[in-house]
Scaffold this motif. Structure first.
Motif, PDB file in Angstrom:
ATOM      1  N   LEU A 184       0.845  61.127  30.891  1.00 27.82           N
ATOM      2  CA  LEU A 184      -0.294  61.529  30.073  1.00 27.82           C
ATOM      3  C   LEU A 184      -1.158  60.371  29.588  1.00 27.82           C
ATOM      4  CD1 LEU A 184       1.388  64.302  27.891  1.00 27.82           C
ATOM      5  CD2 LEU A 184       0.053  64.582  29.985  1.00 27.82           C
ATOM      6  N   PHE A 185      -0.667  59.149  29.598  1.00 20.40           N
ATOM      7  CA  PHE A 185      -1.508  58.056  29.097  1.00 20.40           C
ATOM      8  C   PHE A 185      -2.681  57.863  30.044  1.00 20.40           C
ATOM      9  CE2 PHE A 185      -2.835  53.896  27.733  1.00 20.40           C
ATOM     10  CZ  PHE A 185      -2.563  53.918  26.379  1.00 20.40           C
ATOM     11  N   LEU A 564      -1.378  64.736  24.743  1.00 18.95           N
ATOM     12  CA  LEU A 564      -0.597  63.533  24.449  1.00 18.95           C
ATOM     13  C   LEU A 564      -0.252  63.453  22.966  1.00 18.95           C
ATOM     14  CD1 LEU A 564       0.630  60.876  25.403  1.00 18.95           C
ATOM     15  CD2 LEU A 564      -1.602  59.798  25.073  1.00 18.95           C
TER      16      LEU A 564
END
Length: 672
Positions: A184-185, A564
């Motif tokens: 997700l980053f 996130l």
């Protein structure tokens, strides 16, 4: 000298030797990327520090350390001409890590070494992100975590195996967080990518060609491309992956043409295609060039993440920046195509020119062929066929080791040696075509490949690098002619590849089980390809596709940030709940002591929550008097105290727990 057992060494010596071994592994992984003197100096320093540890000698003074630091700075400057940048920085980090061990005295120094080693681990990814590199870094990471956990256990002599299990547990707990951040980053190219600095660090195709160059590439079986076709692939004989086109010849070297014509007089592309398209996906290894390799010929722009592509007039696809990292892109090609002008244009003169003073016998051969087959554009196709027939029937051979060619390379090929590699054949063919006044040029790229039956990907290697020719024929445009196919038909479109002579051991292994060797190689490359596809090539588009699978209809970076943040909050809440539960559990020794207090409280002895075992034993003796129960409970409490604080405990905690259950506890209200 007898072998030294780690169990017989003092703990400080054992821990220092373990840490030095881990640092040696970290440094050894960088040997291929740092100067030789850096590897030698780091090895010497680590060996010196190991000797000092084993003999219990004092560490060197500051004069030694400053002197070695000055030597390192000077050598780095002489090697890289700078103290900044990737290569110089990695060189300094490796040596500084080794030098820091010479002042490894206190725990604070150890922590500095730990985190400097962690940072050094990251530098390995500057040069390679392969699966082997990741496996080596994982081993080093577990070693450093073990040393770090061990440093936080100052009391006693915990076995390294026990400490390693604790470190593995910590890594396992951190793995889900790492996975979430990986998925997700946000992927941002300036953050996650680092430009390559060495344009010649990897073998591969070049923008120029000198006779003998491709013989080096055939020795390199590293992977250049992996291709996955959406449907049935074209025949191998039609798998030409186009690269640089070389039209400028100075007698020794072929280069890409830099035409001085204005756009209105430049050579037009005029690409037209027919038949069904071939759709496929390419995973290209870094080539440090702004080149995309696609099957001839692609009409649509390949879908390359993070950059734009364009096609030049030579039908080669170029990107806006060099391909310094693994890249995956989709393309669509037509194996049936025509390109180039159909009628003569001025720009074709660049593809007829030959330098003076070279290959006089080839020029004479061209005159003889013209007299035999006639002059004029109508006879050009017949001349091409005649030269190809000469290659098929004239005793020419395809070999990896034709020897060193002199000044007149085409003369030597056509009349003297009659053998060569693909660039010898293609260069001699194009020179003869130009001597016949037929526009011709050399095209470089890759030809063929092999199917990996494990994962279904076609693998194109550096040894598949190839050079072929294009001739211009009136009414047809540029026509591909592969003269190597006339000399060695097996080289085109099959698994037949020339190999360098193998050593006795390698040859024996292959002769014993060539099938097993091929299967093992295919399996390893399939695993490595999965690593490339799902880890190294996890792009921004894949992140958004993941959100689509989670139910987002039109995902954006805002949605990614919300997901996130939500995951981070959820993990934080779970961690907080775990911490509260762990605080209530305490450790087994404290839980056992608290159970004894609770039982005594029910019997009327109300001691404080922080009463130690010895004081609690005295209270039991006063409260219950001289009874058998009081005597046994008092001795049990003293053994409980010894189990925690004595250098030689009387028993294990499990034994004390069993004895606690076997005590003859009186009933509440019974006489003392």
């Amino acid at each position: 000298m007898a072998a030294i057992s780690l169990s017989s060494l003092p703990r400080d010596t054992r821990d220092t030797l373990f840490l030095l071994a881990v640092i040696a592994w970290v440094v050894a992984m960088q040997v291929g990327n740092i100067p030789w003197w850096c590897s030698a100096l780091a090895a010497a320093v680590l060996a010196w520090r190991t000797t000092l540890t084993l003999r219990g000698l004092p560490l060197p003074g500051w004069i030694w350390r400053v002197g070695l630091l000055a030597l390192t700075l000077g050598a780095t400057w002489m090697t890289h001409s700078t103290l900044l940048g990737r290569d110089a920085g990695v060189t300094l980090i490796v040596v500084l890590l080794a030098l820091k061990t010479l002042e490894l005295r206190a725990r604070r120094d150890a922590f500095v070494v730990f985190f400097l080693a962690f940072f050094t681990l990251l530098t390995h990814f500057f040069y390679s992100q392969s699966l082997l590199t990741a496996a080596g870094i994982l081993i080093a990471l577990m070693g450093l975590l073990t040393a770090l956990v061990n440093a936080h256990m100052p009391v006693g002599r915990p076995p390294l195996a026990q400490v390693a299990r604790i470190a593995a547990g910590m890594a396992a707990l951190g793995a889900p967080i790492m996975l979430v951040l990986f998925l997700l980053f946000p992927r941002m190219a300036p953050l996650w990518g680092m430009p390559g600095q060495d344009e010649t660090g990897r073998s591969g195709l070049s923008s120029s060609m000198r006779v003998g160059q491709f013989a080096d590439l055939v020795l390199d079986d590293s992977i250049a491309l992996r291709i996955r076709f959406d449907e049935a692939p074209p025949p191998q004989a039609q798998m030409y992956f186009r690269g640089p086109v070389l039209s400028d010849f100075n007698g020794i070297e072929w280069r890409a043409l830099r035409s001085g014509f204005p756009p209105s007089m430049a050579l037009p592309t005029d690409l037209s295609v027919s038949g069904p398209p071939v759709r496929y996906e390419v995973t290209m290894e870094p080539n440090r060039r702004p080149w995309l390799f696609v099957l001839e010929a692609a009409t649509q722009i390949p879908e390359v993440p993070g950059t734009r592509a364009r096609m030049n007039s030579d039908l080669q696809w170029l990107t806006m920046r060099p391909m310094d990292t693994l890249v995956r892109y989709r393309a669509e090609s037509y194996v049936n195509f025509r390109h180039g002008p159909l009628t003569p244009v001025l720009a074709l003169q660049d593809h007829i020119e030959l330098p003076g003073g070279y290959n006089p016998r080839t020029l004479a051969l061209a005159l003889a062929l013209r007299r035999e087959h006639g002059s004029g554009p109508r006879s050009n196709a017949a001349l091409v066929d005649a030269v190809m027939e000469r290659l098929r029937t004239g005793g020419y051979t395809y070999t990896l080791d034709p020897g060193v060619y002199g000044q007149h390379t085409a003369d030597e090929f056509w009349f003297d040696r009659r053998e060569g590699f693909c660039e010898h054949i293609a260069s001699s063919f194009v020179i003869l075509m130009r001597a016949l006044d037929i526009p011709a040029r050399i095209v470089t790229g890759y030809q063929g490949g092999e199917l990996n039956a494990v994962d279904g990907y076609w693998t194109v290697r550096q040894q598949d690098a190839h050079a072929w020719a294009e001739v211009w024929l009136q009414g047809r445009g540029w026509v591909r002619v592969d003269p190597t196919s006339a000399v060695s038909p097996g080289r085109i479109g099959s698994f037949e590849r020339l190999r360098p002579p193998e050593g006795a051991i390698a040859g024996a292994i292959l002769n014993l089980s060539p099938t097993l060797t091929a299967q093992l190689r295919a399996a390893w490359e399939a695993v490595n390809n999965r690593w490339n596809q799902w880890v190294l090539n996890y792009t921004q588009g894949k992140q958004l596709d993941l959100l689509k699978n989670l139910g987002f209809s039109s995902p954006s970076w805002t949605d990614l940030a919300y997901v996130l943040i939500g995951v981070v909050v959820l993990v934080s809440l779970v961690g907080a709940g775990w911490t509260l539960w762990e605080r209530q559990q305490h450790d087994p020794w404290l839980r056992l002591l608290q159970r004894s207090r609770q039982r005594l409280r029910r019997l009327g002895l109300d001691s404080g929550d922080h009463t130690p075992p010895r004081e609690l034993a005295q209270q039991v003796e006063r409260h219950f008097g001289d009874t058998a129960f009081a005597h046994s409970l008092r001795l049990w409490l003293l053994r409980l105290e010894a189990q925690r604080y004595s250098r030689q405990p009387a028993g294990t905690l499990a034994t004390l727990q069993r004895e606690f259950r076997q005590l003859a506890w009186p009933q509440k209200g019974s006489p003392r």
